[in-house]
Design an enzyme around this catalytic site. Sequence first.
Site, short mmCIF file in Angstrom:
data_model
loop_
_atom_site.label_atom_id
_atom_site.label_comp_id
_atom_site.label_asym_id
_atom_site.label_seq_id
_atom_site.Cartn_x
_atom_site.Cartn_y
_atom_site.Cartn_z
CG HIS A 169 7.07 64.54 -13.69
ND1 HIS A 169 6.46 65.57 -13.37
CD2 HIS A 169 6.28 63.44 -13.41
CE1 HIS A 169 5.40 65.21 -12.89
NE2 HIS A 169 5.16 63.74 -12.69
CG ASN B 13 1.55 65.76 -9.56
OD1 ASN B 13 2.74 65.99 -9.96
ND2 ASN B 13 0.87 64.59 -9.72
CE1 TYR C 213 6.84 58.05 -9.29
CE2 TYR C 213 7.72 60.29 -8.81
CZ TYR C 213 6.84 59.51 -9.23
OH TYR C 213 5.71 59.88 -9.84
#
Length: 500
Positions: free
Chosen positions: A55, A128, A338
């Site tokens: 990303h 997403n 994350y």
Amino acid sequence: MSKKPTLTTSAGAPVPTNETTLTAGEHGPSLLQDYQLLEKLAHQNRERIPERAVHAKGWGAQGKFTVTHDITQYTCADMFSEIGKETEVLSRWSTVAGESGAADTERDVRGFSLKFYTEQGNWDMVGNNTPVFFVRDAYKFPDFIRTQKRHPKTNLRSPEAMFDFWAAQPESVHQVTILMSDRGIPTSPMHMNGYGSHTFSMYNDKGERFWVKFHFKTQQGHKHYTNEESEALIGKTREAYQETLYNAIDEGSFPKWTLFIQVMPETEAGKQNYNPFDVTKVWPHDDYPLIEVGELEMNKNPDNYFQMVENAAYSPSNIVPGISFSPDKMLQARIFSYADAHRYRLGTHYEALPANAPKNAKVNHYHKDGSMRFFTNDFDNADAYYEPNQHNGPVADESVKEPPLRINGDADRYKQETEEADFVQPRALFEMFSSEQKQRMYANYAAAMGPCSDEVKERWYAVLKRVHPEYEAGVRKANEKLDTDVNTVPITDNTPLEDK
Ligand code: NDP
């Protein structure tokens, strides 16, 4: 005209020049004491930070979320507490595989991340533009990502690696079908849906838990590029999304999405013929209808892209009272990975950066020091730097404890074998496509699979056949046609262009 501000050093002292180096004599050499020059050069060297491993290429905006329907029967989350309530939001959309300079309109899944600055802290919806994912077990996640990035020797993207991996993980066919369909290249972030993809949970003020899926449906309508349109566009601009999104917001044409949730009572999990915590599956709308919640409107371009979009750090670990996790194995792993990616990329105190700091909740924690500890103690008494303490430092609030997560079963490593359930939903999707949509998908496959070995192609055809024989036949035929077309073109073609 107002007087221009004085240029200063980063320490605030006025500087006499931004043009001429301090030299010994008119022709040099330069003097080391010209610190302003040294600092200018040093800063330039440090302007980039590590780009995201995935990303990396992104586009963002600021805006608001407004509640339009009451869902307090499912959640006590403050941001959903009353109709009309507004919450500030920071969005970031992205492609997955390309580096930060990649073209915006490549065929790829898009990230769809939202940071809601609620009064009970930040809630990050890190989703997403597709409702499912390629793999359901986090052990496969790093390997999957590796197949999307560059080959260690050629330094090129490798279709062979992609399809080799997917063929060994047949549950990926649901997501690959979406990727190869028209929705694989949205024309802009404004023309696609966002999905939480994982199953999350909500709980109400009575302590009742519900499993929940989040759907942000575009109000701009779905719009997509074909491969040919995208190739032509990339020849003209690699920044199509940034241009379209920025200009739309700048001109006051604010993109909007409607938030819906699907809700499953806690005790219903396990009664379906699919695992509701498997991120390769959706919940069919007929079984779990969409419930309208509110409207997302993105209405401001950030004043500084790097500060608000590059520095934006989204993590599914950021939940608020009333919203929580589920046993989804991929979600459980993302809760760690994350936040950890941001610690590595942005630093220990990344959550204190302007994009990430809560705007509407006070931060009170005992984490200490570390690089870029640039903020003061968050509470008044400096003696309260450990817990428990007698100095009125912050204390936990038991009233926000979430209801117990009811889990049954022995600790073990449960392998979910590929089974018929993995093909039911991709089949339903395939059957929804018109014959034109199918033809375009077959051609997209041929473009993507062209360089793959016959062995890998055959293994993928076998997966497609389990979805639908027509699907397998269509992709096979498109690949064979491509092979024939390619074989008619000389491999070495030195004919000058004007003679063709
Ligand atoms: P429905 O007919 O109720 O829903 C079909 C869904 O498919 C809609 O959400 C629609 O999104 C979406 N859709 C249409 N074209 C595409 C595409 N090319 N790629 C991805 N999604 C698309 O049926 P079900 O709920 O029973 O689902 C049938 C199949 O649709 C599923 O197996 C799944 O593959 C797919 N799907 C299901 C979703 C769900 O949450 N149930 C969500 C998205 C896809 P939209 O309304 O925005 O056009």
